[in-house]
Design an enzyme around this catalytic site. Structure first.
Site, PDB file in Angstrom:
ATOM      1  N   ASP A 126       0.842  -1.054   0.253  1.00 57.24           N
ATOM      2  CA  ASP A 126      -0.011   0.041   0.085  1.00 57.24           C
ATOM      3  C   ASP A 126       1.040   1.173  -0.135  1.00 57.24           C
ATOM      4  O   ASP A 126       1.512   1.427   1.067  1.00 57.24           O
ATOM      5  CB  ASP A 126      -0.649   0.036   1.115  1.00 57.24           C
ATOM      6  N   GLU A 153      -7.361   0.339  -4.672  1.00 56.83           N
ATOM      7  CA  GLU A 153      -7.286   0.178  -3.139  1.00 56.83           C
ATOM      8  C   GLU A 153      -8.695  -0.498  -2.554  1.00 56.83           C
ATOM      9  O   GLU A 153      -8.510  -1.268  -1.813  1.00 56.83           O
ATOM     10  CB  GLU A 153      -6.873   1.493  -2.634  1.00 56.83           C
ATOM     11  N   LYS A 169       2.622  11.189  -3.526  1.00 55.43           N
ATOM     12  CA  LYS A 169       1.493  10.393  -4.112  1.00 55.43           C
ATOM     13  C   LYS A 169       0.583  11.565  -4.909  1.00 55.43           C
ATOM     14  O   LYS A 169       0.018  11.189  -5.874  1.00 55.43           O
ATOM     15  CB  LYS A 169       0.727   9.600  -3.378  1.00 55.43           C
ATOM     16  N   ASP A 222     -12.994   5.221   2.823  1.00 55.26           N
ATOM     17  CA  ASP A 222     -11.695   5.290   2.937  1.00 55.26           C
ATOM     18  C   ASP A 222     -11.339   6.882   3.531  1.00 55.26           C
ATOM     19  O   ASP A 222     -11.065   7.643   2.541  1.00 55.26           O
ATOM     20  CB  ASP A 222     -10.849   4.804   1.707  1.00 55.26           C
TER      21      ASP A 222
HETATM   22  P1  ADP Z   1      -3.009   7.261   3.988  1.00 55.44           P
HETATM   23  O1  ADP Z   1      -4.124   6.253   3.485  1.00 55.44           O
HETATM   24  O2  ADP Z   1      -3.617   8.731   3.571  1.00 55.44           O
HETATM   25  O3  ADP Z   1      -1.788   6.988   3.835  1.00 55.44           O
HETATM   26  P2  ADP Z   1      -3.638   6.306   6.694  1.00 55.44           P
HETATM   27  O4  ADP Z   1      -4.635   5.158   6.423  1.00 55.44           O
HETATM   28  O5  ADP Z   1      -2.397   5.654   7.396  1.00 55.44           O
HETATM   29  O6  ADP Z   1      -3.173   7.167   5.687  1.00 55.44           O
HETATM   30  O7  ADP Z   1      -4.340   7.166   7.956  1.00 55.44           O
HETATM   31  C1  ADP Z   1      -3.568   8.027   8.586  1.00 55.44           C
HETATM   32  C2  ADP Z   1      -4.316   8.884   9.450  1.00 55.44           C
HETATM   33  O8  ADP Z   1      -5.192   7.868  10.447  1.00 55.44           O
HETATM   34  C3  ADP Z   1      -3.721  10.016  10.146  1.00 55.44           C
HETATM   35  O9  ADP Z   1      -4.313  11.092  10.213  1.00 55.44           O
HETATM   36  C4  ADP Z   1      -3.680   9.075  11.538  1.00 55.44           C
HETATM   37  O10 ADP Z   1      -3.797  10.726  12.485  1.00 55.44           O
HETATM   38  C5  ADP Z   1      -4.922   8.637  11.678  1.00 55.44           C
HETATM   39  N1  ADP Z   1      -5.151   7.719  12.680  1.00 55.44           N
HETATM   40  C6  ADP Z   1      -4.156   6.750  13.108  1.00 55.44           C
HETATM   41  N2  ADP Z   1      -4.646   6.081  14.006  1.00 55.44           N
HETATM   42  C7  ADP Z   1      -5.678   6.780  14.497  1.00 55.44           C
HETATM   43  C8  ADP Z   1      -6.708   6.663  15.543  1.00 55.44           C
HETATM   44  N3  ADP Z   1      -6.475   5.620  16.642  1.00 55.44           N
HETATM   45  N4  ADP Z   1      -7.603   7.469  15.662  1.00 55.44           N
HETATM   46  C9  ADP Z   1      -7.938   8.431  14.933  1.00 55.44           C
HETATM   47  N5  ADP Z   1      -7.125   8.631  13.797  1.00 55.44           N
HETATM   48  C10 ADP Z   1      -6.103   7.589  13.522  1.00 55.44           C
HETATM   49 MG    MG Z   2      -4.640   4.632   2.382  1.00 50.00          MG
END
Ligand code: ADP
Ligand code: MG
Length: 623
Positions: free
Chosen positions: A27, A191, A90, A215
């Site tokens: 991913d 995705e 990205k 998402d």
């Molecule tokens: P992306 O797909 O954009 O790369 P992610 O799916 O990894 O990102 O999501 C990252 C986001 O998830 C960040 O904004 C992070 O603060 C949030 N996040 C991670 N854990 C938690 C949680 N326990 N509660 C709320 N938000 C969270």
């Molecule tokens: Mg993502």
């Protein structure tokens, strides 16, 4: 540094068998990236060397020697050294400068406006220029290395995910980034498709379902409506907001604190480290409130507090925005909420209980799919897809499109495409053909796969003979060739003579039994040879036409013997002879000229012959 597994019972080093045919799932996210693989039939995300974290922040920092640091260690530089720290790369994949529009200001690093409009953006770090592909490759290299260390074996093959709305340029850029990182990218997967697979949705061949994948990541929101039918994933609609995600929830908290605690905006602007400390505190608060009701922390002189219900009020408008996008996606797909069988939660921000609850209520569901780690689920699904591609899940064949065209051989060895490449499967298609020889009883049907104009350059999948066509003049039989390509990649070919009903069907198995490299080579060949192909196609077509005309001419001479002068007969024969000679040569223009001459000469005779036939008929009639 690789970890060495030790067998405590026997006291020796346990040699883990290398996984044969290993393909990892990646991913490549805007905020976080990660890599997963299948272990004991279960997808697992690979952790860092400390065995703690699965996520690699998609951040790259360059020091003055242009040495790159990727991930958690690079994240600290976002504030310390913003010009040399790349995040959200990205968002730049497959983009030209003009595509960025008003969002140029979003990036703290320097994006270069190139002279040529179509050229893809570049990022300037000091005196060097980097493409988004190179930067993404740095992240992918890090993931590759992590997997190699953890599994103690080389990792070469991968499946990489992209948002469903990514266009060809963005997908190609992602593929190229993989290649640059030394990965053989076997497939680019959407995705939401990967997320569905992680939940086992779509792995059952019989399954027919409509799924909504919600998402909410770090900086982006995507809603995708998928239709899954016998292993085929179709994206019915996508919607979302490319600038709405977890970061905005953090910002909402920060703004709230600024008001409540009277934190001066001007002061913050000057004091970058205070600003950063508050931002980190806001994210920590958000995460904490996903599992507890209250939060408290100390930043400098302030004791910052936040409870869950205040947090929910703060983020309410943002969540509403995502739900409006869900409604829009449903409308685009022309579906009612009730048509959605499953709702799948993806992205770290869906850990927020209020988000889950609002989404569940919006879709009017008893339960939603949220058991898996939402920030890992896409990589887990990519690993499932990888495992299927590796051939480890024998009864599943996930196909969405035919990678190469399917067709039959027609006169002169030409490829006549019946199902073009990139067609969604299952698919039915057919076309009518006829015979080229009088009284022809059998017709050979040869099925080919490939993009070239000549079947000789394509791949023969199989052939069969349709027998028992009743004798008819050439051109009269109506032979329908019908292709049915089902979801298992099995092609059924039916040939049927429509006037008599004579019919024959054969199954051509798995036209997909072709390696990715072969496929790439075949596609490349077709591009390289497009021009010569076209020339030889024209030559073959001219020759085929000449053969037809020569056949017709000899018939013509027989039928019109009575009305033609000797001189005419000699002349027709002479022209026919010239055409015959030309058709054995390589000059298609000469063949065409000879045909024209023969046709021109014979035309008045044909008219005379027709008049004759008519007047004969008239004579027989009593008026
Ligand atoms: P992306 O797909 O954009 O790369 P992610 O799916 O990894 O990102 O999501 C990252 C986001 O998830 C960040 O904004 C992070 O603060 C949030 N996040 C991670 N854990 C938690 C949680 N326990 N509660 C709320 N938000 C969270
Ligand atoms: Mg993502």
């Amino acid at each position: 540094m690789a970890r060495i597994p030790i067998d405590l019972v026997k006291g020796n080093i346990k040699k883990e068998e290398p996984i044969s045919n290993l393909i990892v799932g990646i991913d490549l996210g805007t905020t976080n990236s990660l890599v997963a693989y299948i272990k004991d039939n279960q997808p697992v995300a690979i952790k860092d060397e400390q065995g703690k974290h699965t996520l690699v922040p998609s951040v790259i920092h360059f020091d003055e020697n242009h040495d790159a640091t990727v991930g958690t260690n690079a994240k600290a530089y976002l504030v310390k050294d913003p010009q040399n720290t790349i995040f959200s790369v990205k968002r730049l994949m497959g983009k030209a400068f003009k595509d960025l529009g008003e969002y140029q200001d979003f990036f703290s690093y320097k994006i270069i406006d190139t002279e040529v409009e179509e050229t893809l953006v570049k990022i300037r770090i000091g005196n060097k220029f980097y493409t988004p592909i190179e930067l993404s490759a740095k992240i992918l290299s890090q993931l590759k290395e992590r997997a190699e260390n953890a599994l103690n074996q080389p990792v070469q093959k991968a499946v990489i995910t992209v948002p469903a709305y990514f266009n060809d340029a963005q997908r190609q850029a992602t593929r190229d980034a993989g290649k640059l990182a030394g990965l053989d990218v076997l497939r680019i997967v959407n995705e939401p498709t990967a997320a569905s697979l992680a939940y086992g949705i779509g792995q059952d061949k019989e399954m027919v379902k409509t799924v909504a994948v919600y998402d909410l990541g770090g900086g982006t929101f995507d809603i995708s409506i998928l239709n899954i039918d016998h292993g085929i994933f179709e994206v019915l609609a996508t919607n979302g907001d490319t600038f709405l995600g977890g970061d905005d929830l953090d910002k909402a908290i920060l703004e709230h604190w600024k008001t409540v605690y009277n934190i001066d905006a001007a002061q913050l602007k000057e004091n970058q480290s205070l600003n950063q400390a508050l931002r980190i505190a806001a994210e920590t608060a958000k995460k904490a409130l996903s599992s507890s009701n209250d939060f408290q922390t100390q930043v400098e002189a302030w004791t910052l507090e936040l409870d869950r219900s205040t947090f929910e009020q703060l983020i309410h408008p943002l969540v509403q925005k995502t739900l409006a996008a869900c409604a829009a996606a449903l409308k685009d797909a022309d579906l009612d909420k009730s048509a959605i069988d499953e709702v799948i939660m993806v992205g770290g921000s869906t850990r927020v209980p209020y988000v889950k609850e609002q989404v569940r209520t919006f879709f009017e569901k008893e339960s939603i799919n949220d058991d898996l780690n939402p920030d890992e689920v896409v990589a887990l699904g990519a690993a499932v897809q990888a495992d299927i591609l590796a051939g480890n899940q024998k009864d599943i064949l996930l196909l969405d499109i035919t990678p190469l065209s399917l067709g039959i051989e027609t006169m002169g060895g030409l490829m006549d495409v019946i199902i073009p490449r990139n067609t969604k499967v299952p698919i039915k298609a057919g076309r009518q053909y006829t015979t080229s020889v009088d009284g022809q009883k059998n017709l050979k049907v040869s099925v080919y796969q490939g993009e070239r104009d000549l079947v000789a350059d394509n791949r023969l999948l199989g052939s069969f003979v349709l027998r028992g066509i009743p004798p008819m003049p050439a051109g009269l039989p109506k032979i329908e060739i019908h292709f049915l390509l089902n979801a298992d990649g099995i092609l059924k070919v039916r040939a049927k003579e429509l006037r008599s009903g004579v019919e024959q069907t054969v199954e051509v198995r798995s036209p997909y039994g072709i390696s990715e490299e072969d496929m790439a080579r075949m596609l490349l060949d077709s591009l390289k040879n497009a021009k010569t192909d076209m020339q030889s196609r024209a030559l073959i077509e001219a020759r085929t036409e000449a053969d037809h005309l020569l056949l017709a001419t000899s018939k013509f001479l027989q039928q019109n013997d009575a009305i033609m002068s000797d001189e005419e007969k000699t002349q027709v024969s002479k022209l026919a002879e010239a055409l015959k000679e030309a058709s054995q040569g390589e000059d298609k223009d000469l063949i065409n000229t000879c045909m024209d001459e023969l046709n021109d000469y014979a035309r008045p005779i044909a008219h005379r012959s027709m008049d004759n036939t008519i007047s004969n008929a008239m004579q027989g009639k009593k008026v």
